[in-house]
Each structure stands twice: as C-alpha cells, then as structure tokens.
Write an enzyme that holds these catalytic residues in place. Structure first.
Site, PDB file in Angstrom:
ATOM      1  N   ARG A 140       0.780  -1.130  -0.011  1.00  0.00           N
ATOM      2  CA  ARG A 140       0.024  -0.111   0.007  1.00  0.00           C
ATOM      3  C   ARG A 140       0.906   1.219  -0.057  1.00  0.00           C
ATOM      4  O   ARG A 140       0.476   2.422   0.572  1.00  0.00           O
ATOM      5  CB  ARG A 140      -0.759  -0.046   1.318  1.00  0.00           C
ATOM      6  CG  ARG A 140      -2.047  -1.022   1.338  1.00  0.00           C
ATOM      7  CD  ARG A 140      -3.110  -0.700   0.188  1.00  0.00           C
ATOM      8  NE  ARG A 140      -4.250  -1.330   0.340  1.00  0.00           N
ATOM      9  CZ  ARG A 140      -5.189  -1.203   1.174  1.00  0.00           C
ATOM     10  NH1 ARG A 140      -5.419   0.063   1.686  1.00  0.00           N
ATOM     11  NH2 ARG A 140      -6.240  -2.020   1.611  1.00  0.00           N
ATOM     12  N   TYR A 187     -14.991 -10.887   0.544  1.00  0.00           N
ATOM     13  CA  TYR A 187     -15.821  -9.649   0.371  1.00  0.00           C
ATOM     14  C   TYR A 187     -17.130  -9.934  -0.512  1.00  0.00           C
ATOM     15  O   TYR A 187     -18.095  -9.183  -0.296  1.00  0.00           O
ATOM     16  CB  TYR A 187     -14.794  -8.875  -0.495  1.00  0.00           C
ATOM     17  CG  TYR A 187     -13.742  -8.039   0.707  1.00  0.00           C
ATOM     18  CD1 TYR A 187     -14.185  -7.051   1.362  1.00  0.00           C
ATOM     19  CD2 TYR A 187     -12.609  -8.832   0.563  1.00  0.00           C
ATOM     20  CE1 TYR A 187     -13.067  -6.488   2.090  1.00  0.00           C
ATOM     21  CE2 TYR A 187     -11.621  -8.304   1.447  1.00  0.00           C
ATOM     22  CZ  TYR A 187     -11.752  -7.024   2.247  1.00  0.00           C
ATOM     23  OH  TYR A 187     -11.012  -6.694   2.870  1.00  0.00           O
ATOM     24  N   ASP A 228      -7.238  -2.320  -7.393  1.00  0.00           N
ATOM     25  CA  ASP A 228      -7.501  -3.102  -6.109  1.00  0.00           C
ATOM     26  C   ASP A 228      -7.683  -4.185  -6.398  1.00  0.00           C
ATOM     27  O   ASP A 228      -8.064  -4.979  -7.292  1.00  0.00           O
ATOM     28  CB  ASP A 228      -8.754  -2.396  -5.446  1.00  0.00           C
ATOM     29  CG  ASP A 228      -9.109  -2.707  -3.849  1.00  0.00           C
ATOM     30  OD1 ASP A 228      -8.273  -1.933  -3.038  1.00  0.00           O
ATOM     31  OD2 ASP A 228      -9.882  -3.600  -3.613  1.00  0.00           O
ATOM     32  N   ARG A 239      -6.540  11.282  -6.204  1.00  0.00           N
ATOM     33  CA  ARG A 239      -7.785  10.909  -5.950  1.00  0.00           C
ATOM     34  C   ARG A 239      -8.769  11.701  -6.062  1.00  0.00           C
ATOM     35  O   ARG A 239     -10.096  11.283  -6.554  1.00  0.00           O
ATOM     36  CB  ARG A 239      -7.680  10.239  -4.329  1.00  0.00           C
ATOM     37  CG  ARG A 239      -8.828   9.763  -3.667  1.00  0.00           C
ATOM     38  CD  ARG A 239      -8.955   8.476  -4.214  1.00  0.00           C
ATOM     39  NE  ARG A 239     -10.067   7.711  -3.089  1.00  0.00           N
ATOM     40  CZ  ARG A 239     -11.219   7.891  -3.188  1.00  0.00           C
ATOM     41  NH1 ARG A 239     -11.638   8.639  -4.143  1.00  0.00           N
ATOM     42  NH2 ARG A 239     -11.845   7.310  -2.403  1.00  0.00           N
ATOM     43  N   ARG A 276      -3.382   7.202   0.979  1.00  0.00           N
ATOM     44  CA  ARG A 276      -3.707   8.444   1.642  1.00  0.00           C
ATOM     45  C   ARG A 276      -2.873   9.071   2.565  1.00  0.00           C
ATOM     46  O   ARG A 276      -3.025  10.297   2.801  1.00  0.00           O
ATOM     47  CB  ARG A 276      -5.139   7.939   2.297  1.00  0.00           C
ATOM     48  CG  ARG A 276      -6.365   7.947   1.140  1.00  0.00           C
ATOM     49  CD  ARG A 276      -7.732   7.521   2.240  1.00  0.00           C
ATOM     50  NE  ARG A 276      -7.517   6.187   2.576  1.00  0.00           N
ATOM     51  CZ  ARG A 276      -8.386   5.472   2.993  1.00  0.00           C
ATOM     52  NH1 ARG A 276      -9.356   6.046   3.420  1.00  0.00           N
ATOM     53  NH2 ARG A 276      -8.134   4.250   3.404  1.00  0.00           N
TER      54      ARG A 276
HETATM   55  O1  CP3 Z   1      -0.025  -1.192  -2.641  1.00  0.00           O
HETATM   56  C1  CP3 Z   1      -0.323  -0.497  -3.294  1.00  0.00           C
HETATM   57  O2  CP3 Z   1       0.099   0.777  -3.101  1.00  0.00           O
HETATM   58  C2  CP3 Z   1      -1.263  -0.651  -4.496  1.00  0.00           C
HETATM   59  C3  CP3 Z   1      -2.571  -0.702  -4.646  1.00  0.00           C
HETATM   60  C4  CP3 Z   1      -3.453  -1.383  -3.609  1.00  0.00           C
HETATM   61  C5  CP3 Z   1      -4.744  -0.877  -3.020  1.00  0.00           C
HETATM   62  N1  CP3 Z   1      -5.257  -2.038  -2.354  1.00  0.00           N
HETATM   63  C6  CP3 Z   1      -5.117   0.438  -3.186  1.00  0.00           C
HETATM   64  C7  CP3 Z   1      -6.155   0.909  -2.223  1.00  0.00           C
HETATM   65  C8  CP3 Z   1      -3.490  -2.893  -3.271  1.00  0.00           C
HETATM   66  C9  CP3 Z   1      -2.150  -3.992  -3.405  1.00  0.00           C
HETATM   67  C10 CP3 Z   1      -4.528  -3.180  -2.487  1.00  0.00           C
HETATM   68  C11 CP3 Z   1      -4.925  -4.585  -2.124  1.00  0.00           C
HETATM   69  C12 CP3 Z   1      -6.215  -4.855  -1.047  1.00  0.00           C
HETATM   70  N2  CP3 Z   1      -7.247  -4.359  -1.194  1.00  0.00           N
HETATM   71  C13 CP3 Z   1      -6.318  -5.929  -0.137  1.00  0.00           C
HETATM   72  C14 CP3 Z   1      -5.163  -6.964   0.209  1.00  0.00           C
HETATM   73  C15 CP3 Z   1      -4.219  -6.258   1.005  1.00  0.00           C
HETATM   74  C16 CP3 Z   1      -4.450  -6.151   2.398  1.00  0.00           C
HETATM   75  O3  CP3 Z   1      -4.270  -4.656   2.679  1.00  0.00           O
HETATM   76  O4  CP3 Z   1      -4.930  -6.856   3.241  1.00  0.00           O
HETATM   77  C17 CP3 Z   1      -7.561  -5.804   0.306  1.00  0.00           C
HETATM   78  C18 CP3 Z   1      -8.039  -6.599   1.438  1.00  0.00           C
HETATM   79  C19 CP3 Z   1      -8.158  -4.585  -0.213  1.00  0.00           C
HETATM   80  C20 CP3 Z   1      -9.515  -4.122  -0.113  1.00  0.00           C
HETATM   81  C21 CP3 Z   1      -9.590  -2.928   0.183  1.00  0.00           C
HETATM   82  N3  CP3 Z   1      -9.447  -1.877  -0.624  1.00  0.00           N
HETATM   83  C22 CP3 Z   1     -10.126  -2.399   1.432  1.00  0.00           C
HETATM   84  C23 CP3 Z   1     -10.608  -3.282   2.541  1.00  0.00           C
HETATM   85  C24 CP3 Z   1     -10.156  -1.147   1.384  1.00  0.00           C
HETATM   86  C25 CP3 Z   1     -10.607   0.034   2.449  1.00  0.00           C
HETATM   87  C26 CP3 Z   1      -9.621   0.157   3.392  1.00  0.00           C
HETATM   88  C27 CP3 Z   1      -8.592   1.403   3.027  1.00  0.00           C
HETATM   89  O5  CP3 Z   1      -7.439   1.139   3.540  1.00  0.00           O
HETATM   90  O6  CP3 Z   1      -9.131   2.359   2.746  1.00  0.00           O
HETATM   91  C28 CP3 Z   1      -9.593  -0.693   0.154  1.00  0.00           C
HETATM   92  C29 CP3 Z   1      -9.390   0.615  -0.601  1.00  0.00           C
HETATM   93  C30 CP3 Z   1      -8.202   0.796  -0.992  1.00  0.00           C
HETATM   94  N4  CP3 Z   1      -7.450   0.177  -1.874  1.00  0.00           N
HETATM   95  C31 CP3 Z   1      -7.437   2.324  -0.889  1.00  0.00           C
HETATM   96  C32 CP3 Z   1      -6.307   2.426  -1.567  1.00  0.00           C
HETATM   97  C33 CP3 Z   1      -5.142   3.228  -1.623  1.00  0.00           C
HETATM   98  C34 CP3 Z   1      -8.101   3.689  -0.236  1.00  0.00           C
HETATM   99  C35 CP3 Z   1      -9.134   3.950  -0.951  1.00  0.00           C
HETATM  100  C36 CP3 Z   1      -9.185   5.608  -0.934  1.00  0.00           C
HETATM  101  O7  CP3 Z   1      -8.282   6.271  -1.693  1.00  0.00           O
HETATM  102  O8  CP3 Z   1     -10.319   6.098  -0.585  1.00  0.00           O
END
Ligand code: CP3
Length: 357
Positions: free
Chosen positions: A35, A161, A85, A48, A39
C-alpha cells in the site's frame, strides 16, 4: 519452492528486487511497502480528488500510473506495485462494487449458489483493459532499476468480500457457507482461480515483472479449510501462471497462516513469501528462507510511531533475515495516518545500515 539457491558472491546484473526473487542475497536488501501508494501521501489525495471515485482512479490509466509513480519519486523504492484493488475481479465478473467514503469497499452480497452462476468469466480481460493500459504506461515510465509488480487477491479473500458484501470482523456468512455447502463454495473458488489466473497472466503480458497474491484473511481457518480454500487455490494460480510464463516470480501473502507458512513454502511453487508481522523471524530464517525468498515484516504501526524504536526494529529485521534472499517490506499495508517523513527515515536507515559495514 526453489530447487537451487544462486551464488551470492558475484552479483548478477539486473533489478535488485528481481535478483533477490531469483534467490540472490543483495545488500542492502531491496525495499517496497505494501500500500505504498495511498492516502498517507498528500499527492495521492490530490490525484484521488481529481479522479472522483476510487474505482474511477483504478480504471483511468494515466491517473493510476501517476499514483503508482508517486511513492517511487518520493522514496526511490526498488519496486512499484500497480495501483488497483483486489476487488476489480468481482467488479469484472459482474458483481456491483463501490467504495463508500469513510467506510470502505461495498458489494451487493452474493446470496447463494444461484448468484454465482450469474458471474461472467468471459468479460474479465475486456473489463480490465484499463489496468493493462496502466501497466503498459508504467513499463515505459519507471526508472530502469525499478521493478514492476502486478497483483491480485487470493480466491478466499476475494470470496469473503463477495459473500459478506464488504469488510467483515468474523466472516460468519462466508465461513458458514463454506461449511454448509462446500461444493457450491468450491465452485465460487474455482471461478475465482480461473479469473485470477487469466488476470495475472494478462498483467505479465502488459509488463508486470513479478506478481503478488494477497490472501489477507487466510488466518481465520482451521488447518483443513486453510489447505482447501487458501493453499490449494493459490497453488493452482501459481501453476497456471507459470505454465504461461515460467520465469515470472510470484510472491504469496497468506496473512496469519502461522506455522502453515511452511506448507505454503513447500507446496505452492512460489518464489517468495510475504511474512505478516506476527511471524517469528528466527523460525522464518530456519524453516523458510532456504526454500523461498522472504519479504516483510515490519509492523506498520512502527512506521506511525517512528523514532528510534523504528530504527531498532529495522536493524533487528535485517539481522534476522538480511543474510539470505530478502525483500524489506511491512507485515501488512501502510496506514493512512503514517507520517510520510517516517517512510523516508525507514528507507534511509535501511540503506545506511550497509554503508559502514
Ligand atoms: O499497494 C499499493 O499501493 C497498490 C494498491 C493496492 C490497493 N489495495 C489500493 C487501495 C493494493 C495492493 C490493495 C490490496 C487490497 N485491497 C487488499 C489486500 C491487502 C491488504 O491490505 O490486506 C485488500 C483486502 C483490499 C480491499 C480494500 N480496498 C479495502 C479493505 C479498502 C478500504 C480500506 C482502506 O485502506 O481504505 C480498500 C480501498 C483502497 N485500496 C485504498 C487504496 C489506496 C484507499 C481508498 C481511498 O483512496 O479512499
């Protein structure tokens, strides 16, 4: 599992991250953070905003490439991970997915096996064309020493999910479905193995040089179900990807697998394992590092706290794992409250640790 470790005395040419996945020991170890785009970075929040919704950001190649590059510009990480994602797969299969501000991902939950029959495998590659376009931009624009990582969620984590309709604390619906009707649940997992394998193969063809599969919720199962719903589907994906592209390295992240990390190392055919924060490093060095490249596992909260505690923890991890094939990373994704300057401190400490020795 690797059959033969490479000679570490004469470093080969090439990107450090890829050399390490090929079994070399590189000092300082390559570093990237799960990640790393997100943010906690003001420039991410700006892009974003420009994109509108989170999925619009994932599906607009120029903007997705831009946020992938932001942490590379700031910190010079050794690898860039595609910005997307794990939930683009259910979206591509035809399940409604959206991201609710301040809440997280939402899906209209699958009610049962009849909903699974409506999932559309045929549309996956066409629907995800913007993701492949993002990878093509990145393959062109990344610095020559920076590797490009593609990724997907593992079938169980994505299924959770799809069934729960979003994040969950206890996975009651998804687990109960798997226990009550393993055959139907298995069909859903099989659809996800197929969709995910095709998706990852297409990512390699668009320029991804390594792949990571995230099984973020692998740690909630008893052993038999862990094998059936996490280990075996991941092994099937690795096998299909390697059948198409034998030399592409694959990293698995079975978060929370505990001692079952060893079974994953022995049975899945992966090149790397990403260790969650709870895995003891002495155990990992003895039981896993001779078999696969290890990645991990700094507690992301250390990166929020910063200071000398962070420095000491970086040193401890290097001491435990730095003498073998190792990629420095977190044990889970970076949190949005992380001060960006603590990430600079981490990267500086990591690289400085090798200047005097
Ligand atoms: O690593 C990176 O920088 C690449 C991008 C990436 C995102 N999500 C961007 C994201 C990757 C590799 C993921 C993987 C992901 N997404 C996982 C597996 C890894 C982990 O963290 O366990 C899971 C379970 C998800 C599902 C997901 N997406 C959730 C639960 C959420 C909400 C929680 C949160 O952190 O906001 C997201 C949203 C998300 N995915 C964001 C980002 C940058 C935040 C969204 C925003 O900008 O509002």
């Amino acid at each position: 599992m690797r059959t033969q470790a490479k000679n570490t005395d004469r470093p080969m040419a090439g990107k450090p991250f890829l050399r390490v996945l090929n079994g070399e020991t590189v000092k300082p170890p390559p570093v990237w953070l799960m990640r790393q785009a997100g943010r906690y970075l003001p420039e991410y929040r700006e892009t974003r905003e420009e994109a509108g919704s989170f999925l619009d950001l994932c599906y607009t190649p120029e903007l997705a490439a831009e946020v992938t590059l932001q942490p590379i510009r700031r910190y010079g990480f050794d690898a860039a991970i595609l910005f997307s994602d794990i939930l683009v797969i259910p979206d591509a299969l035809g399940q409604k997915v959206w991201f609710q501000e301040g809440v997280g991902p939402k899906l209209s939950p699958l009610a049962g096996p009849s909903d699974c029959r409506a999932l559309q495998l045929d549309a996956v590659e066409a629907h995800l064309a913007p993701v492949f376009a993002t990878l093509r931009i990145l393959a062109r624009e990344l610095p020559t020493e920076t590797a490009l990582i593609g990724f997907a969620g593992a079938p169980w984590t994505v299924a959770s999910y799809m069934i729960e309709g979003g994040s969950s604390r206890d996975f009651l619906r998804a687990k109960a479905w798997a226990y009550e009707d393993p055959e139907a649940f298995g069909q859903l997992i099989e659809v996800l193995v197929e969709a995910t394998s095709r998706y990852l193969i297409a990512q390699v063809e668009a320029g991804a040089e390594a792949l990571q599969v995230f099984d973020s919720w692998a740690g909630i199962w008893p052993e038999p179900e862990f094998r059936r719903w996490c280990l075996e589907p991941m092994a099937a994906i690795v096998q299909r990807v390697k059948a198409a592209h034998p030399s592409v390295p694959v990293i698995l992240f079975p978060r929370g697998a505990g001692p079952l990390y060893e079974d994953v190392a022995l049975e899945c055919g992966a090149d790397g394992l990403s260790l969650d924060t709870t895995v003891p490093l002495g155990w990992a060095r003895k039981r896993l590092q001779g078999k696969v490249t290890l990645q991990g596992n700094l507690d992301p909260v250390r990166l929020i706290a910063g200071g000398e505690g962070l420095d000491r923890e970086v040193e401890r991890i290097l001491k435990e794992l730095g003498e073998g094939p190792f990629v420095f990373n977190l044990g889970h994704g970076i949190d949005k409250s992380t001060p960006p300057e603590n990430v600079s401190r981490l990267v500086e400490r990591l690289r400085a640790a090798y200047v005097t020795s």
